[in-house]
Design a protein around this motif. Structure first.
Motif, mmCIF file in Angstrom:
data_model
loop_
_atom_site.group_PDB
_atom_site.id
_atom_site.type_symbol
_atom_site.label_atom_id
_atom_site.label_comp_id
_atom_site.label_asym_id
_atom_site.label_seq_id
_atom_site.Cartn_x
_atom_site.Cartn_y
_atom_site.Cartn_z
ATOM 1 N N LEU A 11 1.929 -9.986 -11.595
ATOM 2 C CA LEU A 11 0.513 -9.145 -10.969
ATOM 3 C C LEU A 11 0.669 -9.070 -9.335
ATOM 4 O O LEU A 11 0.327 -7.878 -8.998
ATOM 5 N N LEU A 12 1.295 -9.628 -8.868
ATOM 6 C CA LEU A 12 1.274 -9.560 -7.361
ATOM 7 C C LEU A 12 2.397 -8.558 -7.272
ATOM 8 O O LEU A 12 2.312 -7.715 -6.251
ATOM 9 N N PHE A 13 3.569 -8.619 -7.801
ATOM 10 C CA PHE A 13 4.630 -7.732 -7.634
ATOM 11 C C PHE A 13 4.156 -6.301 -7.929
ATOM 12 O O PHE A 13 4.319 -5.407 -7.312
ATOM 13 N N GLY A 14 3.516 -6.015 -9.130
ATOM 14 C CA GLY A 14 3.089 -4.974 -9.650
ATOM 15 C C GLY A 14 1.852 -4.272 -8.571
ATOM 16 O O GLY A 14 1.960 -3.101 -8.319
ATOM 17 N N GLY A 15 1.034 -5.327 -8.223
ATOM 18 C CA GLY A 15 -0.046 -4.788 -7.301
ATOM 19 C C GLY A 15 0.659 -4.314 -5.956
ATOM 20 O O GLY A 15 0.023 -3.115 -5.270
ATOM 21 N N MET A 16 1.388 -5.041 -5.434
ATOM 22 C CA MET A 16 2.142 -4.685 -4.157
ATOM 23 C C MET A 16 2.636 -3.302 -4.177
ATOM 24 O O MET A 16 2.658 -2.500 -3.358
ATOM 25 N N VAL A 17 3.658 -3.048 -5.257
ATOM 26 C CA VAL A 17 4.624 -1.824 -5.495
ATOM 27 C C VAL A 17 3.430 -0.887 -5.898
ATOM 28 O O VAL A 17 3.510 0.286 -5.296
ATOM 29 N N LEU A 18 2.424 -0.770 -6.720
ATOM 30 C CA LEU A 18 1.544 -0.012 -6.770
ATOM 31 C C LEU A 18 0.670 0.671 -5.888
ATOM 32 O O LEU A 18 0.520 1.760 -5.299
ATOM 33 N N TYR A 19 0.300 -0.271 -4.795
ATOM 34 C CA TYR A 19 -0.429 0.071 -3.641
ATOM 35 C C TYR A 19 0.477 0.963 -2.800
ATOM 36 O O TYR A 19 -0.094 1.723 -2.044
ATOM 37 N N SER A 20 1.426 0.094 -2.427
ATOM 38 C CA SER A 20 2.508 0.575 -1.341
ATOM 39 C C SER A 20 3.118 2.000 -1.675
ATOM 40 O O SER A 20 3.083 2.783 -0.835
ATOM 41 N N PHE A 21 3.308 2.057 -2.919
ATOM 42 C CA PHE A 21 4.106 3.410 -3.258
ATOM 43 C C PHE A 21 3.278 4.531 -4.104
ATOM 44 O O PHE A 21 3.835 5.684 -4.344
ATOM 45 N N GLY A 22 2.007 3.852 -4.694
ATOM 46 C CA GLY A 22 1.238 4.658 -5.253
ATOM 47 C C GLY A 22 -0.170 5.165 -4.815
ATOM 48 O O GLY A 22 -0.316 6.334 -4.164
ATOM 49 N N PHE A 23 -1.004 4.239 -4.423
ATOM 50 C CA PHE A 23 -2.196 4.568 -3.875
ATOM 51 C C PHE A 23 -2.285 5.097 -2.461
ATOM 52 O O PHE A 23 -2.740 6.140 -2.183
ATOM 53 N N ALA A 24 -1.687 4.493 -1.621
ATOM 54 C CA ALA A 24 -1.499 5.009 -0.276
ATOM 55 C C ALA A 24 -0.667 6.128 -0.143
ATOM 56 O O ALA A 24 -1.320 7.126 0.599
ATOM 57 N N ALA A 25 0.332 6.539 -0.747
ATOM 58 C CA ALA A 25 1.123 7.731 -1.012
ATOM 59 C C ALA A 25 0.316 8.794 -1.612
ATOM 60 O O ALA A 25 0.136 10.011 -1.122
ATOM 61 N N PHE A 26 -0.464 8.439 -2.743
ATOM 62 C CA PHE A 26 -1.614 9.375 -3.259
ATOM 63 C C PHE A 26 -2.548 9.954 -2.252
ATOM 64 O O PHE A 26 -2.750 10.954 -2.192
ATOM 65 N N LEU A 27 -3.192 8.831 -1.441
ATOM 66 C CA LEU A 27 -4.053 9.350 -0.612
ATOM 67 C C LEU A 27 -3.650 10.138 0.545
ATOM 68 O O LEU A 27 -4.291 11.211 0.924
ATOM 69 N N LEU A 28 -2.619 9.903 1.190
ATOM 70 C CA LEU A 28 -1.891 10.570 2.386
ATOM 71 C C LEU A 28 -1.507 12.255 1.665
ATOM 72 O O LEU A 28 -1.687 12.905 2.487
ATOM 73 N N LYS A 29 -1.220 12.128 0.598
ATOM 74 C CA LYS A 29 -0.872 13.537 -0.072
ATOM 75 C C LYS A 29 -2.089 14.203 -0.418
ATOM 76 O O LYS A 29 -2.062 15.556 -0.383
ATOM 77 N N ASN A 30 -3.112 13.615 -0.983
ATOM 78 C CA ASN A 30 -4.096 14.440 -1.630
ATOM 79 C C ASN A 30 -5.275 14.404 -0.873
ATOM 80 O O ASN A 30 -6.582 15.126 -1.231
ATOM 81 N N ALA A 31 -5.594 13.762 0.411
ATOM 82 C CA ALA A 31 -6.968 13.783 1.104
ATOM 83 C C ALA A 31 -6.598 14.391 2.581
ATOM 84 O O ALA A 31 -5.428 14.296 2.864
ATOM 85 N N GLU A 32 -7.693 14.887 2.897
ATOM 86 C CA GLU A 32 -7.363 15.096 4.448
ATOM 87 C C GLU A 32 -7.231 13.983 5.118
ATOM 88 O O GLU A 32 -7.372 12.943 4.786
ATOM 89 N N ALA A 33 -6.205 14.102 6.096
ATOM 90 C CA ALA A 33 -6.032 13.105 7.303
ATOM 91 C C ALA A 33 -6.985 12.002 7.310
ATOM 92 O O ALA A 33 -6.763 10.706 7.370
ATOM 93 N N ALA A 34 -8.182 12.633 8.147
ATOM 94 C CA ALA A 34 -9.268 11.875 8.572
ATOM 95 C C ALA A 34 -9.583 10.980 7.279
ATOM 96 O O ALA A 34 -9.981 9.714 7.637
ATOM 97 N N GLU A 35 -10.058 11.661 6.264
ATOM 98 C CA GLU A 35 -10.524 11.033 5.025
ATOM 99 C C GLU A 35 -9.593 9.848 4.615
ATOM 100 O O GLU A 35 -9.781 8.819 4.143
ATOM 101 N N ALA A 36 -8.203 10.123 4.539
ATOM 102 C CA ALA A 36 -7.270 9.233 3.863
ATOM 103 C C ALA A 36 -7.064 7.909 4.948
ATOM 104 O O ALA A 36 -7.044 6.715 4.486
ATOM 105 N N GLY A 37 -7.297 8.348 6.320
ATOM 106 C CA GLY A 37 -7.154 7.117 7.153
ATOM 107 C C GLY A 37 -8.216 6.174 7.009
ATOM 108 O O GLY A 37 -8.185 4.961 6.948
ATOM 109 N N ARG A 38 -9.593 6.994 6.888
ATOM 110 C CA ARG A 38 -10.915 5.917 6.516
ATOM 111 C C ARG A 38 -10.504 5.235 5.437
ATOM 112 O O ARG A 38 -11.124 4.146 5.286
#
Length: 129
Positions: A11-38
């Motif tokens: 769970l720890l490994f999967g959560g860390m990988v998903l957050y680091s390479f999935g969620f954060a990257a998704f936000l930075l790619k698909n949201a405006e910079a200010a909204e992604a940062g927030r």
């Protein structure tokens, strides 16, 4: 106990990988910079809390059967505390102040720490084999 340790470590490994390479990257790619940062500012404290709690739980569950694996997981949990309490606020302060060189250095340190932590959790996970 070993099965619970395996599940907690996975769970720890999967959560860390998903957050680091999935969620954060998704936000930075698909949201405006200010909204992604927030959104990232709101999510990171929760992510770090997850890593601290899951890492500590996995370490405690692993301790009876694998001291080295428990140590690796414990290191991840312990090093996440200053990342959450000191490094993250410093990154946010540098960003708010427009100190781009400081922000880049601190963010780079955060990314490097996160990658090392993922490697340590992966190593602990492989020790189940």
């Amino acid at each position: 106990m070993t099965a619970l340790a395996l599940l907690a470590t996975g769970l720890l490994f999967g959560g860390m990988v998903l957050y680091s390479f999935g969620f954060a990257a998704f936000l930075l790619k698909n949201a405006e910079a200010a909204e992604a940062g927030r959104l990232l500012r709101a999510a990171f404290p929760q992510f770090y809390l997850f890593v601290i709690v899951a890492g500590a739980a996995a370490a405690l569950l692993r301790l009876p059967s694998d001291g080295v694996g428990a140590l690796l997981l414990g290191i991840v949990a312990v090093t996440t505390v200053p990342a959450r309490q000191t490094l993250m606020p410093a990154i946010n302060a540098a960003s708010d102040a427009g100190a781009s060189a400081r922000f880049k250095w601190l963010h780079g340190a955060s990314v490097a720490l996160g990658l090392v932590q993922i490697v340590l959790v992966g190593w602990a996970l492989l020790r189940f084999l």
